[in-house]
Motif scaffolding. Structure first.
Motif, PDB file in Angstrom:
ATOM      1  N   LEU A 125      33.433  50.563  -6.136  1.00 31.18           N
ATOM      2  CA  LEU A 125      33.941  51.552  -5.195  1.00 31.18           C
ATOM      3  C   LEU A 125      35.392  51.249  -4.833  1.00 31.18           C
ATOM      4  O   LEU A 125      35.748  50.096  -4.597  1.00 31.18           O
ATOM      5  CB  LEU A 125      33.106  51.570  -3.913  1.00 31.18           C
ATOM      6  CG  LEU A 125      31.651  51.993  -4.047  1.00 31.18           C
ATOM      7  CD1 LEU A 125      30.964  51.924  -2.692  1.00 31.18           C
ATOM      8  CD2 LEU A 125      31.531  53.373  -4.634  1.00 31.18           C
ATOM      9  N   GLY A 126      36.223  52.276  -4.826  1.00 31.99           N
ATOM     10  CA  GLY A 126      37.605  52.149  -4.404  1.00 31.99           C
ATOM     11  C   GLY A 126      38.569  51.610  -5.445  1.00 31.99           C
ATOM     12  O   GLY A 126      39.775  51.603  -5.220  1.00 31.99           O
ATOM     13  N   LYS A 127      38.086  51.170  -6.586  1.00 26.44           N
ATOM     14  CA  LYS A 127      38.958  50.634  -7.634  1.00 26.44           C
ATOM     15  C   LYS A 127      39.340  51.750  -8.604  1.00 26.44           C
ATOM     16  O   LYS A 127      38.497  52.536  -9.022  1.00 26.44           O
ATOM     17  CB  LYS A 127      38.251  49.508  -8.388  1.00 26.44           C
ATOM     18  CG  LYS A 127      39.107  48.855  -9.439  1.00 26.44           C
ATOM     19  CD  LYS A 127      38.403  47.692 -10.093  1.00 26.44           C
ATOM     20  CE  LYS A 127      39.282  47.109 -11.191  1.00 26.44           C
ATOM     21  NZ  LYS A 127      38.605  46.039 -11.932  1.00 26.44           N
ATOM     22  N   GLU A 128      40.618  51.810  -8.950  1.00 23.33           N
ATOM     23  CA  GLU A 128      41.080  52.842  -9.882  1.00 23.33           C
ATOM     24  C   GLU A 128      40.879  52.369 -11.319  1.00 23.33           C
ATOM     25  O   GLU A 128      41.199  51.234 -11.660  1.00 23.33           O
ATOM     26  CB  GLU A 128      42.559  53.153  -9.649  1.00 23.33           C
ATOM     27  CG  GLU A 128      43.057  54.301 -10.512  1.00 23.33           C
ATOM     28  CD  GLU A 128      44.484  54.674 -10.207  1.00 23.33           C
ATOM     29  OE1 GLU A 128      45.390  54.103 -10.848  1.00 23.33           O
ATOM     30  OE2 GLU A 128      44.688  55.523  -9.319  1.00 23.33           O
ATOM     31  N   TYR A 129      40.332  53.238 -12.126  1.00 24.71           N
ATOM     32  CA  TYR A 129      40.102  52.989 -13.546  1.00 24.71           C
ATOM     33  C   TYR A 129      40.804  54.059 -14.360  1.00 24.71           C
ATOM     34  O   TYR A 129      41.166  55.108 -13.848  1.00 24.71           O
ATOM     35  CB  TYR A 129      38.600  53.042 -13.869  1.00 24.71           C
ATOM     36  CG  TYR A 129      37.789  51.942 -13.233  1.00 24.71           C
ATOM     37  CD1 TYR A 129      37.593  50.737 -13.878  1.00 24.71           C
ATOM     38  CD2 TYR A 129      37.208  52.129 -11.984  1.00 24.71           C
ATOM     39  CE1 TYR A 129      36.838  49.725 -13.298  1.00 24.71           C
ATOM     40  CE2 TYR A 129      36.451  51.123 -11.393  1.00 24.71           C
ATOM     41  CZ  TYR A 129      36.268  49.928 -12.053  1.00 24.71           C
ATOM     42  OH  TYR A 129      35.530  48.934 -11.480  1.00 24.71           O
ATOM     43  N   ILE A 130      40.955  53.787 -15.640  1.00 25.09           N
ATOM     44  CA  ILE A 130      41.500  54.767 -16.587  1.00 25.09           C
ATOM     45  C   ILE A 130      40.352  55.219 -17.487  1.00 25.09           C
ATOM     46  O   ILE A 130      39.598  54.395 -18.011  1.00 25.09           O
ATOM     47  CB  ILE A 130      42.638  54.155 -17.447  1.00 25.09           C
ATOM     48  CG1 ILE A 130      43.761  53.625 -16.564  1.00 25.09           C
ATOM     49  CG2 ILE A 130      43.160  55.185 -18.453  1.00 25.09           C
ATOM     50  CD1 ILE A 130      44.479  54.681 -15.744  1.00 25.09           C
ATOM     51  N   ILE A 131      40.232  56.532 -17.652  1.00 25.14           N
ATOM     52  CA  ILE A 131      39.172  57.074 -18.510  1.00 25.14           C
ATOM     53  C   ILE A 131      39.499  56.764 -19.963  1.00 25.14           C
ATOM     54  O   ILE A 131      40.586  57.081 -20.451  1.00 25.14           O
ATOM     55  CB  ILE A 131      39.021  58.595 -18.303  1.00 25.14           C
ATOM     56  CG1 ILE A 131      38.626  58.886 -16.851  1.00 25.14           C
ATOM     57  CG2 ILE A 131      37.990  59.168 -19.283  1.00 25.14           C
ATOM     58  CD1 ILE A 131      38.614  60.359 -16.504  1.00 25.14           C
ATOM     59  N   LYS A 132      38.554  56.134 -20.636  1.00 24.67           N
ATOM     60  CA  LYS A 132      38.715  55.814 -22.051  1.00 24.67           C
ATOM     61  C   LYS A 132      38.332  57.011 -22.913  1.00 24.67           C
ATOM     62  O   LYS A 132      39.054  57.398 -23.822  1.00 24.67           O
ATOM     63  CB  LYS A 132      37.854  54.600 -22.408  1.00 24.67           C
ATOM     64  CG  LYS A 132      37.949  54.155 -23.828  1.00 24.67           C
ATOM     65  CD  LYS A 132      37.096  52.917 -24.044  1.00 24.67           C
ATOM     66  CE  LYS A 132      37.170  52.439 -25.474  1.00 24.67           C
ATOM     67  NZ  LYS A 132      36.346  51.236 -25.664  1.00 24.67           N
ATOM     68  N   GLU A 133      37.150  57.580 -22.629  1.00 22.84           N
ATOM     69  CA  GLU A 133      36.697  58.769 -23.353  1.00 22.84           C
ATOM     70  C   GLU A 133      35.514  59.395 -22.629  1.00 22.84           C
ATOM     71  O   GLU A 133      34.887  58.770 -21.773  1.00 22.84           O
ATOM     72  CB  GLU A 133      36.314  58.437 -24.797  1.00 22.84           C
ATOM     73  CG  GLU A 133      35.101  57.566 -24.954  1.00 22.84           C
ATOM     74  CD  GLU A 133      34.736  57.311 -26.407  1.00 22.84           C
ATOM     75  OE1 GLU A 133      34.591  58.283 -27.172  1.00 22.84           O
ATOM     76  OE2 GLU A 133      34.593  56.132 -26.765  1.00 22.84           O
ATOM     77  N   ILE A 134      35.230  60.620 -22.989  1.00 21.39           N
ATOM     78  CA  ILE A 134      34.053  61.325 -22.501  1.00 21.39           C
ATOM     79  C   ILE A 134      33.058  61.338 -23.653  1.00 21.39           C
ATOM     80  O   ILE A 134      33.346  61.871 -24.721  1.00 21.39           O
ATOM     81  CB  ILE A 134      34.382  62.765 -22.059  1.00 21.39           C
ATOM     82  CG1 ILE A 134      35.506  62.784 -21.028  1.00 21.39           C
ATOM     83  CG2 ILE A 134      33.139  63.462 -21.546  1.00 21.39           C
ATOM     84  CD1 ILE A 134      35.219  62.067 -19.740  1.00 21.39           C
ATOM     85  N   LEU A 135      31.919  60.720 -23.441  1.00 15.89           N
ATOM     86  CA  LEU A 135      30.942  60.550 -24.511  1.00 15.89           C
ATOM     87  C   LEU A 135      29.768  61.505 -24.302  1.00 15.89           C
ATOM     88  O   LEU A 135      28.820  61.185 -23.581  1.00 15.89           O
ATOM     89  CB  LEU A 135      30.451  59.099 -24.537  1.00 15.89           C
ATOM     90  CG  LEU A 135      29.594  58.681 -25.721  1.00 15.89           C
ATOM     91  CD1 LEU A 135      30.387  58.835 -27.019  1.00 15.89           C
ATOM     92  CD2 LEU A 135      29.141  57.253 -25.567  1.00 15.89           C
ATOM     93  N   THR A 136      29.879  62.687 -24.894  1.00 12.34           N
ATOM     94  CA  THR A 136      28.801  63.673 -24.804  1.00 12.34           C
ATOM     95  C   THR A 136      28.870  64.624 -25.993  1.00 12.34           C
ATOM     96  O   THR A 136      29.947  64.906 -26.505  1.00 12.34           O
ATOM     97  CB  THR A 136      28.867  64.467 -23.481  1.00 12.34           C
ATOM     98  OG1 THR A 136      27.799  65.405 -23.457  1.00 12.34           O
ATOM     99  CG2 THR A 136      30.171  65.197 -23.319  1.00 12.34           C
ATOM    100  N   ASP A 137      27.710  65.078 -26.413  1.00 11.81           N
ATOM    101  CA  ASP A 137      27.637  66.082 -27.477  1.00 11.81           C
ATOM    102  C   ASP A 137      27.556  67.490 -26.896  1.00 11.81           C
ATOM    103  O   ASP A 137      27.617  68.466 -27.627  1.00 11.81           O
ATOM    104  CB  ASP A 137      26.409  65.834 -28.367  1.00 11.81           C
ATOM    105  CG  ASP A 137      26.534  64.548 -29.158  1.00 11.81           C
ATOM    106  OD1 ASP A 137      27.674  64.132 -29.451  1.00 11.81           O
ATOM    107  OD2 ASP A 137      25.489  63.956 -29.492  1.00 11.81           O
TER     108      ASP A 137
END
Length: 72
Positions: free
Chosen positions: A8-20
């Motif tokens: 919670l509260g930590k900023e992340y960078i999106i690597k990818e969206i994994l969905t079909d």
């Protein structure tokens, strides 16, 4: 790691969206969830998460959170 394991509260960078599911992919893209974009988990609720992406806050469920992969 996916979004459901984020601190919670930590900023992340999106690597990818994994969905079909193209509809799910389009929905997440419309929220601003795509590769390279910063994302923060604001709070966790029963069965879902409140996330901050760009200038908005959104409530997403567990399935959406698991589709969002984060950079290590």
């Amino acid at each position: 790691m996916n979004l459901s394991g984020a601190q919670l509260g930590k900023e992340y960078i999106i690597k990818e969206i994994l969905t079909d599911d193209e509809e799910l992919n389009s929905f997440l893209f419309s929220l601003g969830c795509y590769s390279g974009e910063p994302i923060t988990v604001v709070s966790q609720m029963r069965g879902g998460f409140v996330i901050s992406v760009k200038d908005g806050r959104y409530n997403i469920d567990q399935n959406l959170a698991e589709a969002i992969l984060l950079q290590d």
